[in-house]
Design an enzyme around this catalytic site. Sequence first.
Site, PDB file in Angstrom:
ATOM      1  N   CYS A  47     -10.081  -4.508  10.031  1.00  0.00           N
ATOM      2  CA  CYS A  47      -9.764  -3.800  11.274  1.00  0.00           C
ATOM      3  C   CYS A  47     -10.684  -2.593  11.457  1.00  0.00           C
ATOM      4  O   CYS A  47     -10.452  -1.536  10.858  1.00  0.00           O
ATOM      5  CB  CYS A  47      -8.298  -3.368  11.276  1.00  0.00           C
ATOM      6  SG  CYS A  47      -7.836  -2.480  12.772  1.00  0.00           S
ATOM      7  N   CYS A  83      -9.013   0.486  12.919  1.00  0.00           N
ATOM      8  CA  CYS A  83      -8.179   1.233  11.966  1.00  0.00           C
ATOM      9  C   CYS A  83      -9.044   2.026  10.988  1.00  0.00           C
ATOM     10  O   CYS A  83      -8.747   3.169  10.680  1.00  0.00           O
ATOM     11  CB  CYS A  83      -7.313   0.291  11.125  1.00  0.00           C
ATOM     12  SG  CYS A  83      -6.572  -1.064  12.018  1.00  0.00           S
ATOM     13  N   ASP A  84     -10.075   1.402  10.465  1.00  0.00           N
ATOM     14  CA  ASP A  84     -10.778   1.969   9.304  1.00  0.00           C
ATOM     15  C   ASP A  84     -12.215   2.420   9.568  1.00  0.00           C
ATOM     16  O   ASP A  84     -12.830   3.039   8.699  1.00  0.00           O
ATOM     17  CB  ASP A  84     -10.786   0.925   8.170  1.00  0.00           C
ATOM     18  CG  ASP A  84      -9.377   0.570   7.713  1.00  0.00           C
ATOM     19  OD1 ASP A  84      -8.511   1.466   7.763  1.00  0.00           O
ATOM     20  OD2 ASP A  84      -9.137  -0.587   7.351  1.00  0.00           O
TER      21      ASP A  84
END
Length: 316
Positions: free
Chosen positions: A139, A142-143
């Site tokens: 992701c 997300c990261d």
Amino acid sequence: MSDIEKVKCLIIGSGPAGYTAAIYAARADMSPMLYQGMQPGGQLTTTNEVENFPGYPDGVTGPEMMVQLEAQAKRFETDVRFGFITKVDFSGDVHKAWADDGTEIHADTIIISTGASAKYLGLESEQKYLKLGGGVSACAVCDGFFYRGHETVIVGAGDSACEEAHYLSKLCTKVTMLVRRDEFRASKIMAERVKNTENIEILFNTETEEVLGDGQVVTGVLVKNNISGDLTDIPATGFFVAIGHKPNTDIFKDFINLDDTGYIEYEEPGTSKTNVPGVFVAGDAADKTYRQAITAAGTGCIAALDAERYLAAKGH
Ligand code: NDP
């Protein structure tokens, strides 16, 4: 003989969608029962740091956030069960579900929040650094932030891979995209966007041999050209996998309308209703586009409100 338990609301799955549905359903006096599923806490438990969920100015780890969501659901007396639902029968007025411990549940309403699982390549080195939280992620949204100013590699050639590569290109000095065939699967516009981004290098006919690292974190990726057989080391601190997701909807397929990739279809756009009255869906099991904790939580709230209204209309 199996035990039969009767509930007003059964929630299947324990990611942000399931726990948010539980908080709302419990506070509406629906006494929900929630089965946590195979991966209690859901996909977020494989994420290190969550910095984009409103309300956590200093960030929070994925597992910690899920512990807090569980505690919040339990505070309002959600009956949280460790275990998973193996079978359902939505053919009658009462919706039936069976858990792995043999319990048979008869529910007036059901909220499906079983999520989706990111697909990984399955390489030993990929799984090792994924589990260590050392630089493998599925992701970018997300990261990606953790790789600001770094070089990263992303594998995949669909719309997700293109979108994520473009997202990473704004944060990273260089993004190398590994495409296993000689063309993209993504829509033309998305493929063109990555082709026209200066710091994205696209390697066609290229597959991942191994994720390289120092035992703790990723340091590079060994790739192979599947035509010439040439091997190349690409330095990188992040390895992103964007080869698709699989919604966890197999047990519902005989009763619930799914699209051709297995995602649950909404009966009425803008609600959480499925084709079966009294069965609602929240989170990634019906969302192949946004897939964020906050959107899952939002749809969890919608599903609980829809379930409450359904029960009220039936005079419960
Ligand atoms: P897709 O299934 O569309 O694409 C998966 C990609 O991963 C393919 O290019 C595939 O390669 C590649 N792949 C699969 N397995 C491997 C492997 N083992 N090694 C290397 N590459 C591999 O998944 P997406 O998640 O990209 O998209 C899912 C759906 O969501 C699509 O319908 C997409 O259009 C939609 N979507 C739309 C967006 C938007 O409109 N903004 C954003 C994101 C998704 P190959 O092509 O060779 O099979």
